[in-house]
Design an enzyme around this catalytic site. Structure first.
Site, short mmCIF file in Angstrom:
data_model
loop_
_atom_site.label_atom_id
_atom_site.label_comp_id
_atom_site.label_asym_id
_atom_site.label_seq_id
_atom_site.Cartn_x
_atom_site.Cartn_y
_atom_site.Cartn_z
CG ASN A 160 -1.67 1.26 1.44
OD1 ASN A 160 -1.78 2.07 0.51
ND2 ASN A 160 -2.21 1.46 2.65
CD1 TRP A 161 3.59 1.19 -2.90
CD2 TRP A 161 3.85 2.60 -4.62
NE1 TRP A 161 4.51 0.65 -3.75
CE2 TRP A 161 4.68 1.48 -4.82
CE3 TRP A 161 3.84 3.62 -5.59
CZ2 TRP A 161 5.51 1.36 -5.95
CZ3 TRP A 161 4.66 3.49 -6.71
CH2 TRP A 161 5.48 2.37 -6.88
CE LYS A 162 0.30 3.49 4.80
NZ LYS A 162 0.20 3.66 6.22
N GLY A 219 2.90 -1.24 4.21
CA GLY A 219 2.91 0.18 3.87
C GLY A 219 4.32 0.62 3.51
N GLY A 220 4.98 1.24 4.49
CA GLY A 220 6.29 1.87 4.25
C GLY A 220 7.29 1.00 3.51
CB SER A 274 5.69 -2.03 11.80
OG SER A 274 5.31 -0.68 12.02
N GLY A 324 2.95 2.06 10.60
CA GLY A 324 3.92 3.14 10.42
C GLY A 324 4.69 3.51 11.66
CD GLU A 375 -2.76 5.50 6.90
OE1 GLU A 375 -2.79 5.52 5.66
OE2 GLU A 375 -1.79 5.06 7.56
CD GLU A 425 -3.25 -2.68 7.53
OE1 GLU A 425 -2.11 -2.82 7.10
OE2 GLU A 425 -3.97 -1.72 7.23
CG HIS A 478 -5.62 1.76 5.49
ND1 HIS A 478 -5.15 2.71 6.36
CD2 HIS A 478 -4.59 0.91 5.26
CE1 HIS A 478 -3.88 2.45 6.63
NE2 HIS A 478 -3.50 1.36 5.98
C1 PEP Z 1 -0.52 0.07 6.14
O1 PEP Z 1 -0.64 1.27 5.99
O2 PEP Z 1 -1.41 -0.68 5.73
C2 PEP Z 1 0.67 -0.43 6.80
C3 PEP Z 1 0.65 -1.67 7.23
O3 PEP Z 1 1.73 0.43 6.96
P1 PEP Z 1 3.19 0.09 7.53
O4 PEP Z 1 3.63 -1.21 6.90
O5 PEP Z 1 4.05 1.23 7.12
O6 PEP Z 1 3.06 -0.05 9.00
#
Ligand code: PEP
Length: 248
Positions: free
Chosen positions: A8-10, A230-231, A209, A170, A96, A164, A94
């Site tokens: 997920n590049w957001k 994500g990241g 993470s 993050g 967010e 999640e 999600h």
């Molecule tokens: C996400 O936003 O779905 C996520 C899991 O982010 P990260 O891996 O950066 O924690």
């Protein structure tokens, strides 16, 4: 069913350097064929180009969709539009979106139905906050999110659940592997309650993470059917490190 590692590049990615990542990932996957399915969800502006370029190698998805197929919803994007652009999946619910856009379980369920209507697989996200975890209500919160966010008609073919924990997204923090295993076992029960036999087969991704150095331990747990990343999905080498950690 093969596991799924989804990036997920957001709201990251716009220029040539970001487009080049699709080529680099394609090359890396050709050199090291994955034992899992691979999906990248870039910003909506990149979906059509990415889907054309990566066809047959890995899948491309959206990060959100509107519940309606079209209409006066300025700035929104429908599941049908994502499908037409070449997406195969869409993330809904999600944290967010829940946090910054006030989306509730019923909105998430409507978006999942929109995804199916358009022929997309819905990646339905749930997860507790730190306060809820520390207060001992993580299981009941996730149970109620599963019941409220997954519509009737969900199958292992049209839906994926992503667990999640909000406090792990993050932050570089993750639950212990024992806690992840316990929650995924709990979620398997919730899915069976909600979806019957199909709930026993549906993939449950862990997200929060995930990095190359913790991926093998997480991905090998029972009832962990992959990861939502994500990241670390923004760096091809890190994302490949996670993909390579998926058990055969
Ligand atoms: C996400 O936003 O779905 C996520 C899991 O982010 P990260 O891996 O950066 O924690």
């Amino acid at each position: 069913m093969r596991s799924l590692v989804a990036g997920n590049w957001k709201m990251n990615g716009a220029g040539e350097a970001d487009l080049a990542k699709f080529g680099a990932l394609k090359t890396a996957l050709a050199e090291t064929p994955p034992s899992c399915d691979v999906l990248v969800c870039p910003p909506a502006t990149m979906i059509a180009q990415a889907a054309w370029f990566t066809k047959g190698v890995f899948a491309i998805g959206g990060q959100d969709c509107h519940a309606q197929p079209s209409g006066a919803f300025t700035g929104d994007i429908s599941a049908e539009m994502l499908k037409a652009a070449g997406a195969s999946h869409v993330i809904v619910g999600h944290s967010e979106r829940r946090q910054y856009h006030g989306e509730k379980d019923a909105d998430v369920a409507a978006k999942a139905q929109a995804a199916w209507r358009a022929g997309l697989i819905a990646i339905i996200c749930i997860g507790e906050t730190l306060e809820e975890r520390e207060g001992g209500s993580a299981n009941s919160i996730c149970h109620s999110q599963v019941l409220g966010s997954i519509p009737d008609g969900a199958t292992a073919a049209n839906s994926v659940l992503a667990y999640e924990p909000v406090w792990a997204i993050g932050t570089g923090k993750t639950p212990s592997v024992d806690d992840i295993a316990a929650m995924h076992a709990h979620l398997r029960g919730c899915l069976k309650e909600r979806c019957g036999e199909e709930g026993g087969k549906m993939l449950i991704l862990y997200g929060g993470s995930v990095k190359p150095d913790n991926a093998a331990a997480i991905l090998s747990l029972p009832d962990v059917g992959g990861a939502l990343v994500g990241g670390a999905s923004l760096k091809v080498a890190d994302f490949m490190g996670i993909i390579s950690a998926a058990p055969a």
